[in-house]
Scaffold this active site. Structure first.
Site, PDB file in Angstrom:
ATOM      1  N   ASP A 143      -0.231   5.133   1.384  1.00 49.62           N
ATOM      2  CA  ASP A 143      -0.459   5.994   2.241  1.00 49.62           C
ATOM      3  C   ASP A 143      -0.237   5.345   3.697  1.00 49.62           C
ATOM      4  O   ASP A 143      -0.910   4.282   3.889  1.00 49.62           O
ATOM      5  CB  ASP A 143      -1.849   6.571   2.172  1.00 49.62           C
ATOM      6  CG  ASP A 143      -1.849   7.629   1.123  1.00 49.62           C
ATOM      7  OD1 ASP A 143      -1.129   8.478   0.951  1.00 49.62           O
ATOM      8  OD2 ASP A 143      -3.052   7.738   0.454  1.00 49.62           O
ATOM      9  N   ASP A 184       0.994  -1.200  -0.180  1.00 48.43           N
ATOM     10  CA  ASP A 184       0.159  -0.105  -0.098  1.00 48.43           C
ATOM     11  C   ASP A 184       0.953   1.390  -0.062  1.00 48.43           C
ATOM     12  O   ASP A 184       2.041   1.079   0.490  1.00 48.43           O
ATOM     13  CB  ASP A 184      -0.879   0.062   1.272  1.00 48.43           C
ATOM     14  CG  ASP A 184      -1.830   1.431   1.411  1.00 48.43           C
ATOM     15  OD1 ASP A 184      -2.223   1.568   0.534  1.00 48.43           O
ATOM     16  OD2 ASP A 184      -1.689   1.973   2.436  1.00 48.43           O
TER      17      ASP A 184
END
EC number: 3.1.3.75
Length: 257
Positions: free
Chosen positions: A23, A21
């Protein structure tokens, strides 16, 4: 080495699929919050904030970016913010390790942020070339110089925001790579958010989920393990620092040698 049709053929090292991922996983902030620093007043008016609806964050960010364009925020301003967002603890060391192990790991990124911001951040960190594929929302700048954002795709997953289901992305990617002849011995997933929990449900008992400690992905895994023991298949290795992820992957490679 092995024999194939009477010929000596070099054996390929084991291939692992490693998914990140963006963020609050690769970077230590939510980039959608960080870009607000480019605003003259560094914050949104309440009238914009109140337009957010659960599950429709992408649409909300489209309105945020339009407002920022109205305030005169340009591409260079956004770029400067993205390039200066700090990496999460230990992430730089993990990427240094992975840069030396590219024969073992195929690395992809799945993020509900945007392509422009991710590319800016990864290029600034010198890690862009590590990723075989980046899946994120399309973004760019229109004739006015306004930062524009679109949805990634449509889906019918009830767990995920309207614009992106990472489980759909992952299952389609694995199917495509299988057709191309790629065989992954194991899948590793490094994430933090609720939208990282959904794709991790598609992982098998040989795979490993690395949820950031105390973040929504970790909490949802713990809740499922408590309410439905045995349903969550992947091994779970929580992390505070990516040093822990790196150590685990190093041990995996040692066992294969």
């Amino acid at each position: 080495m092995l024999l194939q049709n009477g010929n000596v053929v070099a054996t390929q090292p084991p291939k692992y699929l490693l998914i990140f991922d963006f963020d609050e996983t690769i970077i230590n902030e939510n980039s959608d919050d960080s870009v607000l620093w480019a605003l003259p007043g560094k914050q949104l008016p309440e009238s914009i904030r109140q337009t957010y609806r659960e599950g429709f964050y992408n649409e909300y960010m489209q309105r945020v970016l339009k407002y920022m364009g109205d305030q005169g925020v340009k591409m260079a301003d956004f770029k400067a913010v993205y390039e200066n967002i700090p990496l999460s603890p230990g992430m730089s060391g993990l990427f240094q390790f992975l840069s030396k192990q590219q024969d073992h790991f195929e690395i992809i990124l799945m993020s509900d942020a945007n392509m422009f911001g991710i590319e800016c951040a990864l290029k600034a960190a010198g890690t862009y070339s590590l990723f075989r594929k980046i899946f994120s929302n399309p973004s760019g700048f229109d004739k006015r110089g306004y930062f524009t954002l679109g949805p990634y795709h449509s889906h019918n997953c009830p767990r995920c925001p309207a614009n992106m289901c990472k489980r759909k992305i992952l299952t389609e990617y694995l199917a495509d790579r299988a057709q191309e002849g790629a065989r992954f011995e194991r899948v590793f997933y490094v994430g933090d958010g609720a939208n990282d929990f959904c794709p991790s449900l598609a992982m098998k008992f040989t795979d490993v989920a690395f949820p950031r400690k105390g973040y929504p992905m970790h909490q949802l895994i713990l809740e499922m393990e408590k309410s439905q023991p045995g349903k969550y298949q992947a091994a779970v290795v929580p992390w505070d620092s990516a040093v822990e992820v790196c150590s685990y992957l190093q041990e995996i490679l040692k066992k294969k040698c």
